[in-house]
Design an enzyme around this catalytic site. Sequence first.
Site, short mmCIF file in Angstrom:
data_model
loop_
_atom_site.label_atom_id
_atom_site.label_comp_id
_atom_site.label_asym_id
_atom_site.label_seq_id
_atom_site.Cartn_x
_atom_site.Cartn_y
_atom_site.Cartn_z
N CYS A 67 62.25 33.36 89.84
CA CYS A 67 63.69 33.23 89.65
C CYS A 67 64.58 34.14 90.35
O CYS A 67 64.71 35.22 89.75
CB CYS A 67 64.00 32.72 88.38
SG CYS A 67 65.68 32.55 87.85
N CYS B 35 66.73 35.76 87.52
CA CYS B 35 66.05 36.79 86.69
C CYS B 35 65.83 37.91 87.61
O CYS B 35 65.61 39.03 86.88
CB CYS B 35 64.33 35.94 86.36
SG CYS B 35 64.79 34.97 84.80
N ASN C 209 76.83 23.46 86.89
CA ASN C 209 76.33 22.41 87.66
C ASN C 209 74.90 22.14 87.05
O ASN C 209 74.38 23.05 86.62
CB ASN C 209 76.25 22.80 89.22
CG ASN C 209 77.45 23.01 89.68
OD1 ASN C 209 78.47 22.02 89.57
ND2 ASN C 209 77.67 23.76 90.82
N GLY D 228 74.65 19.56 92.24
CA GLY D 228 74.65 20.37 93.25
C GLY D 228 74.28 21.84 92.66
O GLY D 228 74.26 22.90 93.20
N HIS E 230 74.18 29.17 84.80
CA HIS E 230 75.17 30.06 85.04
C HIS E 230 76.39 29.39 85.04
O HIS E 230 76.58 28.30 85.56
CB HIS E 230 74.77 30.51 86.60
CG HIS E 230 74.48 29.66 87.72
ND1 HIS E 230 73.29 29.04 87.75
CD2 HIS E 230 75.26 28.95 88.62
CE1 HIS E 230 73.29 28.34 88.67
NE2 HIS E 230 74.37 28.14 89.23
N HIS F 17 79.92 29.18 86.54
CA HIS F 17 80.68 29.57 87.75
C HIS F 17 82.18 29.78 87.31
O HIS F 17 82.64 28.89 86.39
CB HIS F 17 81.03 28.52 88.70
CG HIS F 17 79.89 28.21 89.50
ND1 HIS F 17 79.42 28.58 90.63
CD2 HIS F 17 78.72 27.41 89.13
CE1 HIS F 17 78.24 28.05 91.17
NE2 HIS F 17 77.88 27.50 90.25
P1 5GP Z 1 74.89 26.35 91.84
O1 5GP Z 1 74.86 25.48 92.97
O2 5GP Z 1 73.25 26.50 91.38
O3 5GP Z 1 75.55 25.90 90.79
O4 5GP Z 1 75.00 28.03 92.04
C1 5GP Z 1 74.28 28.84 92.56
C2 5GP Z 1 75.17 29.89 93.09
O5 5GP Z 1 74.56 30.98 93.30
C3 5GP Z 1 76.00 29.42 94.57
O6 5GP Z 1 77.51 29.50 94.33
C4 5GP Z 1 75.55 30.50 95.54
O7 5GP Z 1 76.34 30.88 96.37
C5 5GP Z 1 74.93 31.62 94.53
N1 5GP Z 1 73.75 32.52 94.93
C6 5GP Z 1 72.58 32.11 95.75
N2 5GP Z 1 72.17 33.15 96.24
C7 5GP Z 1 72.67 34.44 95.44
C8 5GP Z 1 72.30 35.57 95.61
O8 5GP Z 1 71.33 36.10 95.99
N3 5GP Z 1 73.31 36.60 95.09
C9 5GP Z 1 74.37 36.28 94.34
N4 5GP Z 1 75.23 37.07 93.88
N5 5GP Z 1 74.81 34.80 94.50
C10 5GP Z 1 73.89 33.81 94.95
ZN ZN Z 2 65.52 32.85 85.42
#
Ligand code: 5GP
Ligand code: ZN
Length: 114
Positions: free
Chosen positions: A4, A7, A87, A93, A100, A102
């Site tokens: 992950c 993680c 999300n 998305g 997490h 946002h």
């Molecule tokens: P989701 O689309 O799952 O709601 O959000 C995942 C978020 O993680 C996205 O906004 C993406 O830009 C962010 N993200 C993906 N990989 C990384 C990373 O390696 N480091 C950081 N700081 N953010 C990441």
């Molecule tokens: Zn995790």
Amino acid sequence: MSNCLFCKIIAGEIPAAKVYEDDRVIAFNDINPQAPMHVLVVPRRHIATLNDLSAADDGLVGSMVRAGAQIARAHGFDGPGFRTVFNCNAQAGQTVFHIHLHVLGGRTLAWPPG
Ligand code: 5GP
Ligand code: ZN
């Protein structure tokens, strides 16, 4: 969970720009920010999606939301406003399967979301 991404960030195996941490959550800047402030608030414990929460996690989720509000306040966005988003699964998305929150601010955000 060993494969992950979040993680690995929590374990310090992948770098991230941390803005907040306590015993239950950490927060760091999103690597692909969608607003001047775009922070992700993440529980230290691996939970894949919102569907995996139980009543025992109510306090944890409250800590995540309060951490998000505290971070927004520290950026000066408590008055102007900010947005918090979870999300859940593909159609919303979700791309990282470790929950997490946002936290976005610093510009006018459209509603409804795309
Ligand atoms: P989701 O689309 O799952 O709601 O959000 C995942 C978020 O993680 C996205 O906004 C993406 O830009 C962010 N993200 C993906 N990989 C990384 C990373 O390696 N480091 C950081 N700081 N953010 C990441
Ligand atoms: Zn995790």
